[in-house]
Design an enzyme around this catalytic site. Structure first.
Site, PDB file in Angstrom:
ATOM      1  N   ILE A 171      -0.161  -1.830   7.720  1.00  0.00           N
ATOM      2  CA  ILE A 171       0.250  -0.708   8.562  1.00  0.00           C
ATOM      3  C   ILE A 171       0.264  -1.128  10.033  1.00  0.00           C
ATOM      4  O   ILE A 171      -0.788  -1.358  10.641  1.00  0.00           O
ATOM      5  CB  ILE A 171      -0.679   0.513   8.359  1.00  0.00           C
ATOM      6  CG1 ILE A 171      -0.769   0.868   6.864  1.00  0.00           C
ATOM      7  CG2 ILE A 171      -0.167   1.692   9.187  1.00  0.00           C
ATOM      8  CD1 ILE A 171       0.573   1.082   6.175  1.00  0.00           C
ATOM      9  N   GLU A 207      15.583   3.122  10.936  1.00  0.00           N
ATOM     10  CA  GLU A 207      14.571   2.065  10.903  1.00  0.00           C
ATOM     11  C   GLU A 207      15.232   0.707  10.706  1.00  0.00           C
ATOM     12  O   GLU A 207      14.920  -0.270  11.401  1.00  0.00           O
ATOM     13  CB  GLU A 207      13.564   2.326   9.782  1.00  0.00           C
ATOM     14  CG  GLU A 207      12.539   1.213   9.632  1.00  0.00           C
ATOM     15  CD  GLU A 207      11.524   1.474   8.527  1.00  0.00           C
ATOM     16  OE1 GLU A 207      10.662   0.606   8.310  1.00  0.00           O
ATOM     17  OE2 GLU A 207      11.600   2.543   7.876  1.00  0.00           O
TER      18      GLU A 207
END
Length: 380
Positions: A158, A243
Site C-alpha cells: 500500500i 489511474e
C-alpha cells in the site's frame, strides 16, 4: 514535434511545478531515500503551492480545475525529476476522484479540506497477500453491527501506507464475496485495531513509504461507507482508466528524460579516442529510442486529450498503460547499458530511474492484465 495539447496556462503551471520541485523536493530527496519516507512538511508545502486537490471544487479548498491536462503536467514533471517518493499522483488522481465522486456532502466537508492542504495524506488499500489484480480474491471483510461496521483482514503493497491519515479500504460485505459483493470504507488514522506493518523494503522508489496494513475488529462508523453498499466493483472500474493514464504519462515522461540524459552522456563520454556518439551502434540505439518515444508520445497526448474531454475508454487506457510502461522499461535498460559501469552506480540518475521505474509494468494492472482487457474488447 511540438506538442499541441497544452495552453499557455498549462505551461505556466509547469513552471510552477518545476520551481516547487527545485525548492521543496530535490534538496531533500536523498535524505528521504535514506529515511524510506518523505517528510510531512513536503505534503503541506505541496498543499500551499496548490498542487493537491486541483480537481476538487473550490468550496472544499481545492483548485476547482478538473482539466486532466494539469494532472498530466504535474505527473510529467515529477517523473522527469525522478521524485516518485512524494506520491501526489496517487493522492490527486487515484484517491481524489473517489472522494469527489462518491462522498456525501458531510464526508466532503470532513475530508477534502485536509486533502487539499496536505494535512491529510491518503491511500487506497486493494491489494492483499493472496489477491493482486483479481478483486474477486479479496478476503478482507466488513460485517454490519448496529451503527458501525467491523473490519477484519490485511492489505499489502500500500503506497503512502505509513503516512496515510485516511485509507480507502476495499472489503467484502456479502458472505459469498465475489466481485459484486465488495464495498469501500474510509478508515482514519487512530482507529482502534488499525495497525501498520513494515515499511516494505523495495528495489526502487525508496522514498515512497509502501506498507502492510492490518485490521483487527476495526469499528468503522456507518457514515464512513464510501459510495454504494456492494458497489465497489463498479466504483473501482469507473476510476481505473485515470489511474492507468497517470502511470502511462509518468512512463513516457521518464523514458524521454532518460533518453535526454543518455544522449548528453554519449556525446561527452569517450572510448577508443573518440566520443561514444561517433560509434554507429550508439547512434542506432539513440535513433531507435528517440523514434519509439516520439511515436508513443503522439499516442499518449491523444489519450490525454481524450481523457480531458471525457472520451477515453478502458481499452485505450489499457493500451497506453502497457505500451508506455514497457517502453519505459526498455529505455531504462538500454540507457543504463550505454552508460557502462557508471550506469550501475546509484549516484547516476539513470540507475535510480532503472530501479524506480521497474514497478510501472506491475502496479495499476500488470502488462498481462492490460493485454487481457484489450483482447477481450476486440474478441469478446
Amino acid at each position: 514535434m511540438k506538442r499541441r495539447i497544452f495552453t499557455e496556462e498549462h505551461e505556466a503551471f509547469r513552471a510552477t511545478v518545476r520551481t516547487f520541485l527545485a525548492k521543496e523536493v530535490e534538496p531533500h530527496y536523498e535524505q528521504w531515500e535514506r529515511d524510506g519516507i518523505v517528510s510531512r512538511e513536503a505534503w503541506r508545502a505541496a498543499g500551499r503551492q496548490g498542487l493537491l486537490g486541483m480537481a476538487v471544487p473550490e468550496e472544499y479548498g481545492g483548485g476547482g480545475e478538473p482539466d486532466f491536462r494539469y494532472a498530466a503536467v504535474l505527473t510529467e514533471e515529477f517523473a522527469r525529476a525522478g521524485a516518485a517518493g512524494l506520491a501526489v499522483g496517487l493522492h490527486n488522481d487515484i484517491v481524489g476522484p473517489y472522494l469527489t465522486g462518491l462522498a456525501t456532502e458531510e464526508q466532503k466537508r470532513r475530508w477534502l479540506p485536509g486533502f487539499c492542504s496536505g494535512e491529510t495524506v491518503t491511500a487506497i488499500a486493494m491489494t492483499e497477500p493472496g489477491a493482486g489484480s483479481d478483486l474477486q480474491g479479496i478476503r478482507t471483510t466488513a460485517e454490519e453491527h448496529g451503527d458501525h461496521w467491523v473490519l477484519n483482514g490485511s492489505k499489502t503493497f500500500i503506497s503512502n501506507g505509513i503516512l496515510a491519515d485516511l485509507v480507502i479500504v476495499v472489503a467484502r460485505t456479502t458472505p459469498e464475496g465475489g466481485a459484486h459483493g465488495l464495498s469501500l470504507f474510509v478508515v482514519e488514522r487512530g482507529a482502534e485495531g488499525f495497525e501498520r506493518g513494515r515499511n516494505l523494503a523495495k528495489i526502487g522508489q525508496h522514498a515512497q513509504d509502501t506498507a502492510e496494513l492490518f485490521f483487527h475488529d476495526v469499528r468503522v462508523p456507518k457514515e464512513n461507507l464510501l459510495g454504494e453498499l456492494n458497489g465497489a466493483f463498479v466504483h473501482l472500474m469507473t476510476h481505473l482508466a485515470q489511474e492507468r493514464m497517470g502511470i502511462a504519462v509518468a512512463g513516457i515522461a521518464a523514458a524521454e528524460q532518460m533518453l535526454e540524459i543518455t544522449t548528453a552522456y554519449v556525446k561527452e563520454r569517450e572510448a577508443f579516442g573518440r566520443p561514444l556518439a561517433r560509434l554507429q551502434h550508439i547512434r542506432f540505439e539513440i535513433a531507435e529510442m528517440a523514434t519509439e518515444c516520439a511515436v508513443t508520445r503522439s499516442f499518449l497526448d491523444r489519450c490525454i486529450e481524450d481523457h480531458a474531454n471525457g472520451e477515453l475508454d478502458a481499452t485505450h487506457a489499457s493500451m497506453a498503460k502497457w505500451w508506455a510502461t514497457e517502453l519505459q522499461k526498455r529505455v531504462a535498460d538500454r540507457c543504463l547499458q550505454l552508460h557502462g559501469g557508471y550506469g550501475y552506480m546509484s549516484e547516476y540518475p539513470v540507475a535510480r530511474a532503472f530501479t524506480d521505474g521497474r514497478i510501472q509494468t506491475i502496479y495499476g494492472g500488470t502488462t498481462e492484465i492490460m493485454k487481457e482487457i484489450i483482447g477481450r474488447s476486440l474478441l469478446g
